[in-house]
Design a protein around this motif. Sequence first.
Motif, short mmCIF file in Angstrom:
data_model
loop_
_atom_site.label_atom_id
_atom_site.label_comp_id
_atom_site.label_asym_id
_atom_site.label_seq_id
_atom_site.Cartn_x
_atom_site.Cartn_y
_atom_site.Cartn_z
N UNK A 7 39.11 17.59 50.78
CA UNK A 7 38.17 18.63 51.20
C UNK A 7 38.76 19.31 52.43
N UNK A 8 38.96 20.60 52.33
CA UNK A 8 39.54 21.37 53.43
C UNK A 8 38.59 22.48 53.82
N UNK A 9 38.43 22.64 55.12
CA UNK A 9 37.65 23.74 55.69
C UNK A 9 38.60 24.52 56.58
N UNK A 10 38.72 25.81 56.32
CA UNK A 10 39.79 26.59 56.96
C UNK A 10 39.27 27.93 57.48
N UNK A 11 39.78 28.30 58.64
CA UNK A 11 39.63 29.66 59.14
C UNK A 11 41.03 30.26 59.13
N UNK A 12 41.26 31.23 58.28
CA UNK A 12 42.57 31.87 58.16
C UNK A 12 42.67 32.99 59.18
N UNK A 13 43.73 32.97 59.99
CA UNK A 13 43.94 34.01 61.01
C UNK A 13 45.12 34.93 60.67
N UNK A 14 45.99 34.48 59.76
CA UNK A 14 47.14 35.29 59.33
C UNK A 14 47.23 35.15 57.80
N UNK A 15 46.54 36.03 57.06
CA UNK A 15 46.48 35.91 55.61
C UNK A 15 47.84 35.92 54.91
N UNK A 16 48.77 36.73 55.38
CA UNK A 16 50.08 36.79 54.74
C UNK A 16 50.80 35.44 54.87
N UNK A 45 26.48 28.17 54.45
CA UNK A 45 26.55 27.16 55.50
C UNK A 45 25.12 26.75 55.84
N UNK A 46 24.76 25.53 55.55
CA UNK A 46 23.39 25.08 55.73
C UNK A 46 23.18 24.36 57.07
N UNK A 47 24.19 23.60 57.52
CA UNK A 47 24.08 22.88 58.78
C UNK A 47 25.44 22.80 59.43
N UNK A 48 25.46 22.68 60.74
CA UNK A 48 26.71 22.51 61.47
C UNK A 48 27.56 23.77 61.49
N UNK A 49 28.75 23.60 62.07
CA UNK A 49 29.69 24.70 62.17
C UNK A 49 30.41 24.89 60.85
N UNK A 50 30.47 26.09 60.38
CA UNK A 50 31.14 26.36 59.11
C UNK A 50 32.48 27.05 59.30
N UNK A 51 33.22 27.11 58.23
CA UNK A 51 34.48 27.85 58.20
C UNK A 51 34.41 28.75 56.96
N UNK A 52 35.08 29.91 57.02
CA UNK A 52 34.96 30.86 55.91
C UNK A 52 35.66 30.45 54.62
N UNK A 53 36.61 29.52 54.68
CA UNK A 53 37.32 29.10 53.47
C UNK A 53 37.10 27.61 53.27
N UNK A 54 36.63 27.23 52.09
CA UNK A 54 36.36 25.84 51.75
C UNK A 54 37.05 25.52 50.45
N UNK A 55 37.76 24.38 50.43
CA UNK A 55 38.55 24.01 49.26
C UNK A 55 38.25 22.56 48.89
N UNK A 56 38.07 22.31 47.60
CA UNK A 56 37.88 20.95 47.09
C UNK A 56 38.91 20.74 45.98
N UNK A 88 40.67 21.85 58.83
CA UNK A 88 40.16 20.49 58.89
C UNK A 88 40.27 19.94 57.47
N UNK A 89 40.95 18.81 57.32
CA UNK A 89 41.15 18.23 55.99
C UNK A 89 40.70 16.79 56.02
#
Length: 95
Positions: A7-16, A45-56, A88-89
């Motif tokens: 499970x990864x939660x990611x904020x991408x700052x450089x898409x390329x 995002x229902x609770x806590x701090x979220x990130x815009x990209x979520x991967x499972x 965060x992984x």
Amino acid sequence: MPKGYWIARVTVTDPDRYQHYASAAREAFERFGGSILARGGTHHQMEGEGRPRNVVIEFPSLEAARACYASPEYQAAKAKREGAGVAEIVLVEGV
């Protein structure tokens, strides 16, 4: 044997730059039997701090997920992600 999940939660700052990581990481996931179940897309995002990209990603076992993360292939991909965002992984054993 229970499956393993990455499970990864990611904020991408450089898409390329992040795209280079994603392409390289896919090869490692496939080598270890990983199957992407969710990647990006709409989320609520229902609770806590979220990130815009979520991967499972589902693996045949938790051991396979750990081996993938530790593999030279994934570590090379991870190096391409440096400076491209914040991640965060967590690896989780299924029930």
